[in-house]
Every structure is written in C-alpha cells, then in structure tokens.
Design an enzyme around this catalytic site. Structure first.
Site, PDB file in Angstrom:
ATOM      1  N   LYS A 226      27.688  74.437  38.573  1.00 14.77           N
ATOM      2  CA  LYS A 226      26.359  74.096  39.090  1.00 14.77           C
ATOM      3  C   LYS A 226      26.354  74.200  40.615  1.00 14.77           C
ATOM      4  O   LYS A 226      25.496  74.824  41.205  1.00 14.77           O
ATOM      5  CB  LYS A 226      26.002  72.681  38.629  1.00 14.77           C
TER       6      LYS A 226
ATOM      7  N   GLU B 262      38.453  73.001  41.404  1.00 14.08           N
ATOM      8  CA  GLU B 262      39.186  73.516  40.241  1.00 14.08           C
ATOM      9  C   GLU B 262      38.636  74.886  39.831  1.00 14.08           C
ATOM     10  O   GLU B 262      39.378  75.848  39.598  1.00 14.08           O
ATOM     11  CB  GLU B 262      39.047  72.565  39.039  1.00 14.08           C
TER      12      GLU B 262
ATOM     13  N   GLY C 175      24.928  68.184  34.816  1.00 13.37           N
ATOM     14  CA  GLY C 175      26.081  68.922  34.295  1.00 13.37           C
ATOM     15  C   GLY C 175      26.360  68.620  32.831  1.00 13.37           C
ATOM     16  O   GLY C 175      26.489  69.525  32.005  1.00 13.37           O
ATOM     17  N   ARG C 176      26.440  67.337  32.488  1.00 10.64           N
ATOM     18  CA  ARG C 176      26.805  66.982  31.110  1.00 10.64           C
ATOM     19  C   ARG C 176      25.654  67.185  30.124  1.00 10.64           C
ATOM     20  O   ARG C 176      25.816  66.932  28.931  1.00 10.64           O
ATOM     21  CB  ARG C 176      27.328  65.541  31.063  1.00 10.64           C
TER      22      ARG C 176
ATOM     23  N   GLU D  57      30.262  59.017  31.297  1.00 16.64           N
ATOM     24  CA  GLU D  57      29.821  59.411  32.640  1.00 16.64           C
ATOM     25  C   GLU D  57      28.371  58.949  32.862  1.00 16.64           C
ATOM     26  O   GLU D  57      27.978  58.648  33.985  1.00 16.64           O
ATOM     27  CB  GLU D  57      29.934  60.923  32.814  1.00 16.64           C
TER      28      GLU D  57
ATOM     29  N   HIS E  52      45.670  58.905  10.179  1.00 18.09           N
ATOM     30  CA  HIS E  52      47.140  58.836  10.186  1.00 18.09           C
ATOM     31  C   HIS E  52      47.668  58.406  11.552  1.00 18.09           C
ATOM     32  O   HIS E  52      48.856  58.536  11.812  1.00 18.09           O
ATOM     33  CB  HIS E  52      47.724  60.187   9.768  1.00 18.09           C
TER      34      HIS E  52
ATOM     35  N   LYS F 289      36.303  64.326  43.495  1.00 16.31           N
ATOM     36  CA  LYS F 289      36.271  65.653  44.119  1.00 16.31           C
ATOM     37  C   LYS F 289      36.673  65.540  45.599  1.00 16.31           C
ATOM     38  O   LYS F 289      37.295  66.429  46.145  1.00 16.31           O
ATOM     39  CB  LYS F 289      34.874  66.262  44.002  1.00 16.31           C
TER      40      LYS F 289
HETATM   41  C1  G6Q Z   1      28.569  66.293  34.847  1.00 21.00           C
HETATM   42  C2  G6Q Z   1      29.407  66.016  35.992  1.00 21.00           C
HETATM   43  C3  G6Q Z   1      30.632  66.876  36.128  1.00 21.00           C
HETATM   44  C4  G6Q Z   1      30.340  68.320  36.539  1.00 21.00           C
HETATM   45  C5  G6Q Z   1      31.648  68.962  36.969  1.00 21.00           C
HETATM   46  C6  G6Q Z   1      31.496  70.411  37.358  1.00 21.00           C
HETATM   47  O1  G6Q Z   1      27.551  65.701  34.582  1.00 21.00           O
HETATM   48  O2  G6Q Z   1      28.670  65.992  37.143  1.00 21.00           O
HETATM   49  O3  G6Q Z   1      31.390  66.891  34.962  1.00 21.00           O
HETATM   50  O4  G6Q Z   1      29.750  69.019  35.518  1.00 21.00           O
HETATM   51  O5  G6Q Z   1      32.193  68.223  38.020  1.00 21.00           O
HETATM   52  O6  G6Q Z   1      30.610  70.557  38.408  1.00 21.00           O
HETATM   53  P1  G6Q Z   1      30.083  71.979  38.799  1.00 21.00           P
HETATM   54  O7  G6Q Z   1      29.307  72.527  37.665  1.00 21.00           O
HETATM   55  O8  G6Q Z   1      29.224  71.772  40.021  1.00 21.00           O
HETATM   56  O9  G6Q Z   1      31.283  72.842  39.081  1.00 21.00           O
END
Ligand code: G6Q
Length: 533
Positions: free
Chosen positions: A200, A206, A260-261, A346, A377, A497
């Site tokens: 996003k 990462e 994001g989620r 989250e 199990h 981050k």
């Molecule tokens: C989701 C969070 C988090 C995010 C990641 C990746 O709701 O904010 O999981 O999706 O940190 O972020 P980017 O899409 O900006 O790389």
C-alpha cells in the site's frame, strides 16, 4: 441499572449455570439459538447464554448505536478518526454499483476501472498472451508483500486451490528473512516468472528489500529491459512505484479508504485473480456483497456478524475469556486462523477509546487456531481440561471438494463430536459406569460447560469464502463499535516498522555509541562483532 451493570450481574448467574443443564431443561435450545443465511448455518446454542443474555446483548448493541455505526461505514463516513479516513472495503464488492461518496466523489467508477484493468491483465497472464521478455508464457507468479498485502491473497489462494489454474504456480514471499525469497526463487525460472510487488505504502522495508532481491535475480539473467515484462505493482503510492523502476502502466492502484488487512478484495487480490480467473474472483466479491447486505439489513437477532460479535463481547468483557480459537474443519482453510489473527488482533488490539481515554475493560482477544483435526492432536487438550475458557468457532463444509473414501464423514464426525464434548464434559459417575478406577477419575473427568459456535457451510466456493471473510470482518467491526475503539488504525504495527530502522545502522558501525538499555546494547554488540567484526 445501566446495561453494563445488568450484564455484569447476569454474568454471575451464568457462571453458576452448566450448559448441560440448559440443554436438559430446554429441548428447543437449538431452535432458539441458531441463525441462517444463504447456505450458512450458525448454531450458537452451545454458548453460555440464555434468552436473557441475548436480550441484554442486543440492548447493549442498541445503546452502543450499532445500527448507526454500520450505516456510517457503508455510507463512506470517515470512521477511521485517527487517520481521518473512510473505511470502504465494502465498496470494493459493491456489486449493484450504487454510488458511494467520499468527499463528495463517487468512488465506484475508479474501483470498476481497476477491476477491469485486473481482468485484462489476469486474462492475459492466464491465457498466455502476456509473455516474459523472451516470449515465454508465465509459469510462476510471486506475490511479494507482507501483513495485509500478503495474508489475504495467500489465505484465499490456498482456500481456492481447487478453482485455480494448474498452469501457473503461486508463491507468496513476505518475510524479510532471506530464506523466504531464496527458497521460492529456487523453484522459478527468470524467463517465466512474474513478480507482483504488493505494498500500500511502497515503503515497507521487508517488501522493498525482497523486491530488490527479485529484481536483481531477474536483471542478472535477462537484463534491465526485462523488468517491464516481469514486474507489476499494487500500491497507493504511484511515485514510489515509478522510482522503483516499474512502469506505471503496470501498476494497479487502490486507495487510502482500504485498510491493509481489509484489502484482499482490491488489486491486492491480483495474484488470486490470476489463479482463479476473473469470474471466480467476482463470485468471491458477490459472496461478500451478500454478507454485507445481510449485515446491513437483517435484524440483530438474525444477523450472523452481530450475533458472533456480541458473543465475543460476552466472553471477553463479561466472562473473563482471554483468548478465542478458530477451528476450520477443511484443509483448504488451513490459513484462515492466521488471516483472522491479523484481522481481529490488529483491528481490536487496542486499549484506548475513540475519545482518547483508556478503556477499563478487556478488548480484543488472543486469536489462534488450526485446521481440524490436526489441532485435536495438539492444543485441544488445553481447551478441554485447561484452566482457561476458550470460546471456539468450529467451521466446516457439508460437502468436501475431494470426496475420497470415508475421509469427509470422519472429519465431520470429529467436527460434531468436539463441540458436544466441550459442552457436556464427562462426570465422575459416567466414568465409574465405564469402569474407570477411582485413582484415575480426577484425571479423566471433563468439566464441560465450554462454549463454542458451530458454523456449517455447504461447500468451499469463491462465493462462500467471500461471505465467510466478510462475516468475520463485520464481526470484528461490531466488537470495535461496542468496545468503542478505532478498529481501523494500527500504530503498534507502525512502531515495529520504525524501531528496526533505527537499529539497522548500529549493526554495521562498531564505533557507533549505543544508547539503549543494557540488554539491547549487549545484543547489538554481540551480533555486530560476530557479523561485521
Ligand atoms: C494492515 C497493516 C499491515 C500492512 C503491512 C504492509 O492492516 O497495516 O499489516 O498491511 O504492514 O504494509 P504495506 O502494504 O504498506 O507494505
């Protein structure tokens, strides 16, 4: 008496009432406590509730202005107050295309434009008209992203494996641990690999680090000009995508009103669309749309997300539960607990109310789970006989997509037996009748009275998966409204981050004075001496 006091007082009565007794006294208990929606059956009768409990919980929902909160989300109000954003994942699956306005602008034309762009691109990759730099068809798609830019497509891609093309393999690289990308690249050939860089912000360390490794791998084999045919991006940050060297024509946008989620319905789902095809992707959106309409319009006492949300509030806030298990009895849903862990923890892992004051009650639970019967199990022991109350959702399809031998009937027998055993338990008398010797009776006794929901669906399809995920999204929403927290920000994730970025240069520079606590200083020192002398 205020509703909170009424619920607290009532929780004392319920703590003293065994579920087995409630079932024995009321043969119609299932009838009273189940709800249905388009092929979904939610049996919530094995919860520590009575009619009075549910009535009080509906009163709580009304006093929390839940109906108004739902309408505010659906009409594009900026309910993510700390970031001043609307929350419109529901617009991404607004299949009757009614206008939804943000700042006076209808968001639907732009959403439909990107959906069509995704269609054109995914069709081309699937039918082989999109080729790599040397003219070969794509055989491997690698989504590079993390958190919300990984878990949704990874979970759904696994869940819908049955519907996926066999001609392309799908990879999801998220961890900045070099092992992740290395092991995936070993399975790929540069000439036939397509990378989807999903971020996003397009600044996530990462993802950008892994994307750079992927680019280097490709450029080494095919040269710089190949990037255009092998890299596309999904992001809200056009500038950063261009700076990375991805042709803006190969970029799929989404918007800040998609968290994001909550983004698997957007272009973040591109890898999924390539896998299952446009029509199946639309079916998934249709399922979510149907659940959205149900959530928006069904009375609370027939409304699946509302009922599940309120039950969660009941356990966490009034009965002292700390955790919550999600137990899908379907191998295709094996990543669902991981996905829901982010969605739930989250969103509602918050301790400050919308007005900035601290909460004085428990909010979001610790969510965990695994595909049945594997969990049976391992950790089910603690659910049956441990000292914690762990409300659980048991989920299963009536029909398997792979009806082999007796497997699915055995799976379903387990799926039914576990909630029953949790509810009933086993008494010392029953054990004696089975001939268990006195010395073993304390160990083999099961108290029972352990709550669960049972969610039965017809079959795993794109439609049912869409509806299922939307159900959980709205369940989490209901809880956020009642706990009065902002379910749509994530400052804890953002802290993570930042922190690593500060430490990274300290790992390289042995002359840099460390100003952390003694533990952190010692760890940095140990690692930098070992790695960088
Ligand atoms: C989701 C969070 C988090 C995010 C990641 C990746 O709701 O904010 O999981 O999706 O940190 O972020 P980017 O899409 O900006 O790389």
């Amino acid at each position: 008496m205020r509703i909170y006091e009424k619920l607290s007082a009532h929780s004392q009565e319920i703590r003293a009432t065994h579920l087995r007794k409630l079932f024995d006294e009321d043969l119609d208990r299932f009838k009273k406590f189940h709800a249905e929606f388009d092929g979904f059956l939610l049996d919530y009768s094995k919860n520590n509730i009575t009619t009075k409990t549910m009535d009080l919980l509906y009163e709580l929902a009304n006093e929390s202005h839940l109906k108004e909160a739902i309408n505010n989300m659906f009409s594009g109000q900026k309910i993510n107050t700390t970031e001043n954003r609307a929350v419109l994942h529901i617009a991404l699956r607004n299949r009757d295309n009614h206008p939804i306005y943000v700042d006076g602008q209808d968001v639907m034309p732009e959403i439909n434009r990107v959906l069509n762009q995704m269609k054109t691109f995914s069709d081309a990759v699937r039918n082989g008209t999109w080729v790599g730099a040397t003219g070969k068809k794509i055989t491997d798609v690698v989504n590079i992203g993390i958190g919300g830019s990984d878990l949704g497509p990874a979970m759904a891609s696994e869940a819908l494996t049955y519907y996926r093309t066999d001609n392309i393999r799908f990879h999801f690289v998220s961890n900045v641990d070099g092992t992740d990308i290395t092991e995936h690249l070993k399975q790929c050939q540069p000439e036939t690999t397509l990378f989807i860089i999903s971020s996003k912000t397009f600044t996530t360390q990462e993802t950008i680090t892994n994307a750079l490794t992927a680019r280097q791998w490709l450029v080494q084999a095919l040269g710089q000009n190949a990037v255009e045919k092998h890299f596309v991006a999904v992001s809200t940050n056009t500038k950063a995508v261009a700076e990375f060297g991805i042709n803006p024509g190969n970029m799929f946008v989404f918007w800040d009103f998609v968290g994001g989620r909550y983004s698997m319905w957007s272009a973040i789902g591109l890898s999924l669309m390539i896998g299952i095809g446009y029509d199946n992707f639309i079916q998934m959106l249709e399922g979510a749309f149907a659940m959205d309409n149900h959530f928006r319009t069904a009375p609370f006492n027939q409304n699946l997300p509302v009922i599940m949300g309120l039950l969660g509030i009941w356990y966490t806030t009034y009965l002292g539960a700390e955790s919550y298990a999600v137990l899908p009895y379907d191998q295709y849903l094996s990543k669902l607990p991981l996905y829901l862990q982010q969605l739930d923890m989250e969103s509602n892992g918050k301790s400050v109310k919308k007005n900035g004051k601290n909460v004085d009650y428990k909010t979001g639970p610790i969510l965990f789970g695994a595909a049945g019967t594997n969990g049976q199990h391992s950790f089910y022991q603690l659910i049956h006989q441990g000292t914690h109350i762990i409300p659980a959702d048991f989920i299963a399809p009536i029909y398997s997509l792979n009806e082999t031998g007796q497997q699915h009937d055995i799976l379903l027998a387990n799926f039914i037996a576990q909630p029953e055993a949790l509810m009933k338990g086993k008494t010392p008398d029953e054990l004696r009748q089975e001939g268990v010797t006195e010395d073993l009776i304390p160990f083999k006794t099961f108290d029972g009275n352990r709550p669960s929901n049972t969610l039965l669906i017809e079959k795993i399809t794109p439609w049912t998966l869409g509806a299922l995920i939307a159900l959980y999204e709205h369940k989490v929403f209901v809880q956020g409204v009642i706990w009065n927290v902002n379910s749509f920000d994530q400052f804890g994730v953002e802290l993570g981050k930042q922190l690593a970025k500060n430490i990274l240069p300290e790992l390289f520079d042995k002359n840099k004075k460390l100003k952390h606590d003694s533990s952190t200083n010692a760890l940095i020192e140990k690692i930098r001496i070992k790695r960088h002398g």
